[in-house]
Design a protein around this motif. Structure first.
Motif: not given
Length: 356
Positions: A75-80, A128-131
């Motif tokens: 998900k692009r929003k997860d980049e931060v 960390y819920n970061l696939p």
């Protein structure tokens, strides 16, 4: 109570899923145990029950990275979230390392092998819920030129009011390997006003970011020798465009060649595996520089070689397969080298022929 006021929550022996408490909270010399709830303690710390350790104990060396994957959040929003999640991951496992590559802009996760990175990425997803999605890292190819050329570029645009006009003559020359980029000007008589010359250099640099083969250009000298301007229509931006036009027309005639990064590699293996490792290095376009016995490791050899970075991705996997899992290596970037014609054709095909 441990050093610095850290209180252990208990000492346990682990038997499968069972945690067996050690009542006296003491463990025998050499025993492997689990200690619960150690706040403020991180991987690699030495623990002591004394106020001051009687002697400094050696720390385990951080393992050098040998395997890499380029990673991107699903998900692009997860980049931060990336940097903070990676920091926590590396705090738990210092043998991991990450970077954002300066040339390819990819986020690279480094570790000790394919399974090691798969476990780390699974932890990112679960904890960390970061696939993440993964792919092989790009090789940071460069390009340079073999021949010199004199080129002329003119940019003229008229829209009804003030137009745009820039006119430049450039000399393009190759430089020795490792010299980088040089820009000069030999303007006489103000044929190109001083305030427009930075625009010329900027246009040249912008073109060199993506040369005729599609990669950043290095080891090139460009000199602004002549030009002309218009008292009303000329601007720094117009001269920038004129320089780009000159470079795009002149560079393909300078015999551009592809360069690849070459790594200096030191491979440590049991002596009985040395011959196989020499074949492995040669089979990956490597240049063997020599090998010698390791004085500190009896029965081991160290092979020194140059290897193209493009051939390094699965090197650790094959090396471990040949050495029953014990072979290892270290590497550093050494230099850029021309790519053989067969490999160049394959790279340019995969890169869309690198048209600028």
């Amino acid at each position: 109570m441990l050093l610095n006021g850290v209180r252990a929550g208990g000492v346990y022996r682990l038997m499968g899923e069972k945690q067996i408490s050690i009542p006296s909270q003491t463990a025998s010399l050499g025993e492997i145990v689990a200690i619960a709830r150690l706040e403020g303690i991180k991987t690699g710390d030495t623990l002591s029950s004394k106020e001051k350790p009687s002697e400094l104990l050696p720390k385990a060396d951080t393992l050098e990275p040998v395997y890499a994957l380029a990673v991107t959040p699903e998900k692009r929003k997860d980049e931060v979230k990336l940097s903070s999640a990676f920091a926590k991951l590396i705090e738990e496992d210092p043998s991991l390392h990450w970077e954002q590559h300066g040339d390819t802009k990819e986020v690279i996760l480094w570790g000790q092998g394919e399974i090691h990175l798969q476990v780390a990425l699974d932890r990112l997803r679960r904890k960390y819920n970061l696939p993440m999605t993964t792919h092989l890292p790009q090789v940071p190819y460069k390009e340079t030129i073999r021949n010199a050329n004199k080129v002329h570029g003119r940019y003229k645009h008229q829209t009804g009011g003030h137009g745009a006009f820039g006119d430049v003559h450039l000399d393009i020359k190759p430089l020795p390997r490792g010299e980088g980029f040089h820009f000069h000007q030999t303007i006489v008589g103000g044929v190109v006003p001083k305030q427009y010359i930075p625009g010329v250099e900027m246009g040249v640099k912008e073109y060199l970011d993506h040369g005729p083969l599609g990669f950043p250009v290095v080891d090139v000298d460009v000199t602004l020798t002549d030009g002309s301007y218009h008292s009303v229509d000329s601007s720094e931006q117009a001269f920038k465009q004129a320089a780009r036009i000159a470079m795009s027309e002149g560079m393909p005639s300078c015999h551009p060649v592809l360069l690849e990064p070459i790594l200096s590699v030191k491979v440590s293996v049991p002596a009985e595996c040395t011959a196989k490792v020499l074949q492995l290095v040669s089979g990956r376009r490597g240049q063997i520089l020599g090998y010698e016995s390791l004085t500190q490791w009896k029965g081991w050899d160290q092979v020194t070689a140059y290897l193209p970075q493009a051939e390094m991705h699965n090197f650790i996997i094959e090396l471990r397969s040949l050495t029953m899992g014990v072979g290892t290596f270290t590497w550093t970037y050494d230099h850029l080298q021309e790519v053989p014609d067969k490999v160049t054709n394959r790279v340019l095909t995969n890169n869309g022929n690198g048209k600028n």
